[in-house]
Write a protein that holds these residues in place. Structure first.
Motif, PDB file in Angstrom:
ATOM      1  N   PRO A  25     -84.643  12.866 118.608  1.00 43.47           N
ATOM      2  CA  PRO A  25     -85.322  14.080 118.113  1.00 43.47           C
ATOM      3  C   PRO A  25     -85.861  14.955 119.249  1.00 43.47           C
ATOM      4  N   GLU A  42     -89.732  26.056 111.449  1.00 46.52           N
ATOM      5  CA  GLU A  42     -88.738  25.699 110.425  1.00 46.52           C
ATOM      6  C   GLU A  42     -87.308  25.935 110.924  1.00 46.52           C
ATOM      7  N   ILE A  45     -86.560  22.924 112.886  1.00 42.55           N
ATOM      8  CA  ILE A  45     -86.278  21.822 111.962  1.00 42.55           C
ATOM      9  C   ILE A  45     -84.850  21.895 111.456  1.00 42.55           C
ATOM     10  N   SER A  46     -84.402  23.081 111.048  1.00 40.57           N
ATOM     11  CA  SER A  46     -83.040  23.131 110.510  1.00 40.57           C
ATOM     12  C   SER A  46     -82.007  22.924 111.609  1.00 40.57           C
ATOM     13  N   ARG A  49     -82.028  19.170 112.169  1.00 41.46           N
ATOM     14  CA  ARG A  49     -81.480  18.435 111.028  1.00 41.46           C
ATOM     15  C   ARG A  49     -79.963  18.461 111.010  1.00 41.46           C
ATOM     16  N   ASP A  51     -78.240  17.955 113.159  1.00 37.83           N
ATOM     17  CA  ASP A  51     -77.823  16.978 114.154  1.00 37.83           C
ATOM     18  C   ASP A  51     -78.121  15.541 113.722  1.00 37.83           C
ATOM     19  N   GLU A  53     -80.629  12.925 110.680  1.00 38.62           N
ATOM     20  CA  GLU A  53     -81.737  12.859 109.735  1.00 38.62           C
ATOM     21  C   GLU A  53     -83.064  12.758 110.470  1.00 38.62           C
ATOM     22  N   VAL A  54     -83.780  13.861 110.527  1.00 38.78           N
ATOM     23  CA  VAL A  54     -85.097  13.887 111.147  1.00 38.78           C
ATOM     24  C   VAL A  54     -86.021  14.603 110.180  1.00 38.78           C
ATOM     25  N   SER A  55     -87.174  14.041 109.921  1.00 32.93           N
ATOM     26  CA  SER A  55     -88.082  14.679 108.974  1.00 32.93           C
ATOM     27  C   SER A  55     -88.735  15.904 109.612  1.00 32.93           C
ATOM     28  N   GLY A  56     -89.134  16.832 108.747  1.00 31.77           N
ATOM     29  CA  GLY A  56     -89.824  18.018 109.235  1.00 31.77           C
ATOM     30  C   GLY A  56     -91.073  17.649 110.010  1.00 31.77           C
ATOM     31  N   VAL A  59     -90.386  16.648 113.484  1.00 33.73           N
ATOM     32  CA  VAL A  59     -90.111  17.777 114.374  1.00 33.73           C
ATOM     33  C   VAL A  59     -91.415  18.438 114.802  1.00 33.73           C
TER      34      VAL A  59
END
Ligand SMILES: [Zn+2]
Ligand SMILES: [Zn+2]
Length: 151
Positions: A25, A42, A45-46, A49, A51, A53-56, A59
């Protein structure tokens, strides 16, 4: 930056230089900001993501951690959400569009320590100052075309 290093190599080195653990991450966040500066959280985050599964929240944590360690610079134009960019150490300034919120870099006119060479008569109230933050406000070319002139 026009280096021929493999993807992830540069951010990994920056992390190691600061004694930080190299994690996917962290690399992904640094790469997202390298690809495009001044991203909102955000958007980071997108990008991250895409790349994996990483939670918001993860990040956000990474952004805060990287800011605290001086790898990422957080800019928060008045009335706007925070933007993030890689800390390049050049202490550059920003111009912000009042219309769409677009942020662009402005090189410092005076070199390495922008706007810190003040006339002797300028009082800094006894503070020892190492950074000056300057933000210009206006309308970007796209918004200038569509924004009616103020009455
Ligand atoms: Zn604009
Ligand atoms: Zn910038």
């Amino acid at each position: 930056m026009s280096s021929a290093t493999a993807p992830g190599e540069e951010p990994a080195r920056s992390l190691r230089e600061r004694g930080l653990r190299v994690t996917r991450p962290r690399i992904a966040v640094l790469e997202a900001l390298h690809a495009e500066p001044h991203l909102r959280a955000e958007q980071v985050i997108s990008a991250v993501r895409a790349d994996g599964e990483v939670s918001g929240q993860a990040v956000y944590d990474v952004l805060n951690m990287l800011s605290a360690h001086g790898l990422v610079r957080r800019i928060q134009p008045r009335g706007s959400v925070a933007r993030y960019e890689l800390e390049t150490g050049d202490n550059h300034h920003h111009v912000v569009c009042r219309g769409c919120g677009r942020v662009s870099d402005v090189e410092c006119a005076t070199g390495e320590a922008p706007c810190l060479d003040l006339p002797e008569t300028t009082s800094l109230h006894g503070f020892s100052v190492d950074e000056a933050e300057v933000t210009w406000w206006g309308h970007c070319p796209a918004c200038s075309r569509t924004t009616p002139a103020p009455a």
